[in-house]
Motif scaffolding. Structure first.
Motif, short mmCIF file in Angstrom:
data_model
loop_
_atom_site.label_atom_id
_atom_site.label_comp_id
_atom_site.label_asym_id
_atom_site.label_seq_id
_atom_site.Cartn_x
_atom_site.Cartn_y
_atom_site.Cartn_z
N ARG A 1 -6.65 -16.97 -27.76
CA ARG A 1 -7.37 -16.45 -26.58
C ARG A 1 -8.15 -15.22 -26.99
O ARG A 1 -7.61 -14.29 -27.60
N PHE A 2 -9.42 -15.21 -26.65
CA PHE A 2 -10.26 -14.05 -26.94
C PHE A 2 -10.00 -12.94 -25.92
O PHE A 2 -9.63 -13.20 -24.77
N ARG A 3 -10.25 -11.71 -26.35
CA ARG A 3 -10.27 -10.57 -25.45
C ARG A 3 -11.73 -10.12 -25.36
O ARG A 3 -12.24 -9.44 -26.25
N VAL A 4 -12.38 -10.54 -24.29
CA VAL A 4 -13.81 -10.28 -24.10
C VAL A 4 -13.97 -9.18 -23.06
O VAL A 4 -13.41 -9.26 -21.96
N THR A 5 -14.75 -8.17 -23.42
CA THR A 5 -15.06 -7.08 -22.51
C THR A 5 -16.57 -6.91 -22.45
O THR A 5 -17.22 -6.81 -23.50
N ARG A 6 -17.10 -6.89 -21.23
CA ARG A 6 -18.55 -6.77 -21.06
C ARG A 6 -18.86 -5.79 -19.94
O ARG A 6 -18.03 -5.56 -19.05
N ALA A 7 -20.05 -5.24 -19.96
CA ALA A 7 -20.48 -4.33 -18.90
C ALA A 7 -22.00 -4.27 -18.88
O ALA A 7 -22.65 -4.33 -19.93
N SER A 8 -22.54 -4.15 -17.68
CA SER A 8 -23.98 -3.92 -17.57
C SER A 8 -24.25 -2.44 -17.72
O SER A 8 -23.35 -1.61 -17.59
N GLY A 9 -25.50 -2.10 -18.00
CA GLY A 9 -25.88 -0.70 -18.13
C GLY A 9 -25.56 -0.15 -19.51
O GLY A 9 -25.50 -0.88 -20.51
N LYS A 10 -25.34 1.15 -19.57
CA LYS A 10 -25.20 1.86 -20.83
C LYS A 10 -23.87 1.58 -21.51
O LYS A 10 -22.90 1.13 -20.91
N LEU A 11 -23.84 1.91 -22.80
CA LEU A 11 -22.68 1.61 -23.63
C LEU A 11 -21.43 2.34 -23.15
O LEU A 11 -20.31 1.86 -23.34
N ASN A 12 -21.60 3.49 -22.53
CA ASN A 12 -20.44 4.21 -22.00
C ASN A 12 -19.67 3.37 -20.98
O ASN A 12 -18.44 3.48 -20.87
N ASN A 13 -20.39 2.53 -20.24
CA ASN A 13 -19.73 1.66 -19.27
C ASN A 13 -18.80 0.67 -19.97
O ASN A 13 -17.71 0.35 -19.48
N LEU A 14 -19.27 0.17 -21.12
CA LEU A 14 -18.43 -0.75 -21.90
C LEU A 14 -17.24 -0.02 -22.51
O LEU A 14 -16.10 -0.48 -22.42
N GLN A 15 -17.52 1.13 -23.13
CA GLN A 15 -16.45 1.85 -23.82
C GLN A 15 -15.32 2.22 -22.86
O GLN A 15 -14.15 2.21 -23.24
N ALA A 16 -15.66 2.52 -21.63
CA ALA A 16 -14.64 2.88 -20.65
C ALA A 16 -13.70 1.72 -20.36
O ALA A 16 -12.56 1.93 -19.91
N ARG A 17 -14.13 0.49 -20.64
CA ARG A 17 -13.31 -0.69 -20.35
C ARG A 17 -12.57 -1.21 -21.58
O ARG A 17 -11.64 -2.00 -21.45
N VAL A 18 -12.99 -0.79 -22.76
CA VAL A 18 -12.40 -1.33 -23.99
C VAL A 18 -11.12 -0.58 -24.33
O VAL A 18 -11.07 0.66 -24.27
N ASP A 19 -10.12 -1.32 -24.72
CA ASP A 19 -8.88 -0.72 -25.21
C ASP A 19 -9.10 -0.35 -26.68
O ASP A 19 -8.96 -1.19 -27.58
N MET A 20 -9.44 0.91 -26.92
CA MET A 20 -9.77 1.34 -28.28
C MET A 20 -8.55 1.36 -29.20
O MET A 20 -8.68 1.49 -30.42
N ALA A 21 -7.35 1.24 -28.63
CA ALA A 21 -6.13 1.21 -29.45
C ALA A 21 -5.70 -0.21 -29.80
O ALA A 21 -4.71 -0.41 -30.50
N ASP A 22 -6.43 -1.20 -29.34
CA ASP A 22 -6.11 -2.60 -29.65
C ASP A 22 -6.15 -2.79 -31.17
O ASP A 22 -7.16 -2.48 -31.81
N PRO A 23 -5.09 -3.29 -31.79
CA PRO A 23 -5.05 -3.41 -33.26
C PRO A 23 -5.80 -4.61 -33.82
O PRO A 23 -5.88 -4.77 -35.04
#
Length: 610
Positions: free
Chosen positions: A42-64
């Motif tokens: 299963r993929f972990r897909v994260t998407r957001a419209s607008g600027k990259l900050n919108n995406l980064q706020a949704r991404v789990d940066m600690a995901d290994p």
């Protein structure tokens, strides 16, 4: 235009992907996303419209998870929404893909796959790829073979990366047009649309060629062609030199800036194209009544910017039905100009500091004109001096001879003409929508024009010893003939003249003999037959014709010595597309002649003296 990043190794992929996308922000985008493949199906897909900050706020940066791909999207097919953001998935969730470019046969593929029972979730052309790969795998093909066959079905231009949920050991990529670079590490490898995101991780890179496919694992990279045969590409070591890194692997700044034009145009268009039938969202401080009150436009500019103004004259007069004059910034003040009530003076200057243009704009304002600046530098003198400013957002242009600043000026002028046409009710039914859609597709067409670099290099090798050139065009292409001649003069120091093709017989025809190269601009527009007649006159006098035509147009094959076929484009966007080969031709001729391409003799980037 869109940006791609990818990583496979032992580190957490999410921070690498997000940081890589951030370094590609200059390319222009309206949404972003990443897909991680943890290997559990299963993929972990994260998407957001607008600027990259919108995406980064949704991404789990600690995901290994140590495998993933990311993308910044510039909308062409489908609105700039989260649903249309990349990566895109197949309905069964097994395949994800990211894509730069346009699949021109996506409607045909969509109909075929829909008939086979597959449901589409987006408005994009890209979604066809993961669905087709999944469909082929369902028939028993392995991931790599299904990907190869799917790429073989795609028509158009593309750089793509693809993952399969049950195969966490590989990334598959392909390139035909837009750039794609592989970064080589130790126990890890990377992909990106540009070398810049890779430099913080590795100095060793492979530049994929058109038609290349690659399988990238943690241990290495294998390259192959559409027929499956293996191919080798050289490994380049990029020095950690700030200037070299800034050039992004290009030999000269001008070369880089020519190839940045799809990206620069994307940035110019960002947030300036309407959704759902709304008005062109230009940030202008004029009311609707004030826009309707404009009775005359005076364009003030010098050099290349003046050529942009000449194209703008065609845009504004045809689409907005306002009378336009284009004046030399250096001459305007000295002829006691008449400025009627309702005049809008537009100063076009890349740097915003061109002394002659600033003085002309000031003179027009003193005589009662409203003033508008078109420039590339926020906070420049022109922007502060004029009551309104439209920024081109081309990004820094280091090469003295203007390239991307020029094309973005043309885009801004076309947007302004559309906005005035809306306000004045002068646009023909359907014309506005056709041009807006063509603008959405323009960056991809500019990518294709840049892909003709090798053919133009061959032209340069053949013609670099010529002592004179003649450039011909009609309608909005005649200013592009002027610009093509100017570029050749600036860079290679070869004498060149640009003319409206109909004016050739009023003087320049006396110069035509077997030694004179004639560069002809002949898209399939309302002027085509007239240009063809002019060129037959030149051929009858032994002129040696180098023709830029539309794909499928064989009308010059019998008289032209060299022909370059450009993709079909809306006629109002032809000036923007057709100037790119002229820039490349001038660049290659200058390099072959040993000229200083980035800093031609006697020229300055910003002319701040009269």
């Amino acid at each position: 235009m869109c940006g791609i990043v990818g990583y496979i190794g032992s580190q957490a992929a999410a921070p690498i992907l997000v940081d890589g996308l951030r370094s590609l922000e200059y390319r222009g985008y309206d949404s972003a996303g990443i897909a991680l493949n943890p290997g559990d199906g299963r993929f972990r897909v994260t998407r957001a419209s607008g600027k990259l900050n919108n995406l980064q706020a949704r991404v789990d940066m600690a995901d290994p998870t140590s495998l993933g791909i990311g993308h910044t999207r510039w909308a062409t097919h489908g609105r700039p929404t989260e649903a249309n953001a990349h990566p895109h998935r197949s309905p069964d969730g097994t395949v994800v893909a990211v894509h730069n470019g346009i699949f021109e046969n996506f409607l045909e593929l969509r109909a075929e796959l829909t008939a086979a029972g597959h449901a589409f979730a987006t408005e994009t052309d890209t979604e066809c790829l993961p669905i087709l790969v999944s469909h082929l795998m369902a028939s028993g093909l392995a991931f790599r073979e299904a990907f190869r066959q799917a790429i073989g079905r795609m028509h158009g231009i593309y750089a793509v990366a693809c993952l399969h949920a049950a195969d966490p050991g590989r990334v598959l990529v392909a390139r035909s047009g837009p750039p794609l670079v592989v970064g080589l590490g130790e126990g890890e490898n990377f992909i990106a649309s540009d070398v810049i995101p890779l430099l913080r991780h590795t100095r060793r890179v492979i530049y994929l060629e058109d038609g290349d496919l690659a399988e990238i694992t943690r241990e290495g990279v294998s390259l192959f062609r559409l027929d499956g045969t293996a191919v080798q590409r050289p490994v380049f070591t990029v020095p950690y030199d700030p200037v070299a890194a800034e050039k992004g692997g290009f030999k000269h700044f001008m070369q880089k800036e020519i190839f940045e034009q799809p990206l620069a145009v994307s940035n110019t268009l960002l947030d300036r194209l309407p959704l759902d039938g709304g008005e062109i969202p230009l940030d202008l401080p004029y009311t609707l009544d004030e826009l309707r009150a404009i009775r005359r436009i005076t364009i003030l500019a010098c050099g290349t910017s003046r050529h942009a103004g000449l194209v703008g004259q065609f845009y504004l007069e045809h689409l907005a039905r306002i009378g336009v004059e284009v004046d030399y910034g250096s001459e305007y003040r000295y002829r006691d100009p008449v400025v009627p009530e309702g005049t809008l003076a537009i100063g076009i200057t890349q740097s915003g500091e061109t002394a002659d243009t600033l003085a002309a704009l000031k003179e027009a304002a003193s005589r009662g004109a409203r003033t508008l600046a078109i420039c590339n530098v926020m906070g420049a003198t022109a922007a502060r001096q004029a009551e309104a400013t439209l920024l081109t957002h081309a990004g820094p242009e280091i090469g003295v001879a203007s390239t991307k600043a020029f094309t973005t000026q043309l885009v801004v002028l076309l947007l302004l003409a559309l906005r005035l046409g809306e306000a004045r009710g002068t646009l023909a039914p359907g014309q506005r929508e056709e041009i807006i859609q063509a603008l959405r597709e323009l960056p991809a067409l500019l990518e294709r024009a840049g892909g003709m670099d090798r053919q133009l290099h061959a032209w340069a090798q053949k013609w670099h010893e010529a002592t004179d050139f003649l450039y011909l065009g009609r309608g909005p292409l005649y200013p592009i003939a002027l610009e093509g001649a100017l570029k050749l003069k600036e860079l290679s120091y070869i004498h060149a003249e640009g003319y409206p093709a109909g004016e050739m017989k009023h003087g320049p025809i006396a110069l035509i003999d077997r030694h004179l190269p004639i560069v002809a601009l002949m898209p399939r527009d309302a002027h085509r037959e007239k240009v063809l007649s002019n060129l037959q006159e030149a051929a009858a006098r032994d002129g040696r014709i180098l023709a830029l035509v539309e794909e499928g147009d064989t009308g010059l094959d019998h008289i032209a010595e060299d022909v370059l076929a450009l993709p079909r484009v809306n006629p109002w966007l032809a000036p923007i597309l057709y100037v790119v080969p002229l820039q490349l031709l001038s660049y290659h001729i200058a390099v072959i002649r040993g000229c200083d391409v980035d800093q031609p003799r006697n020229l300055a980037k910003s002319v701040t003296v009269e």
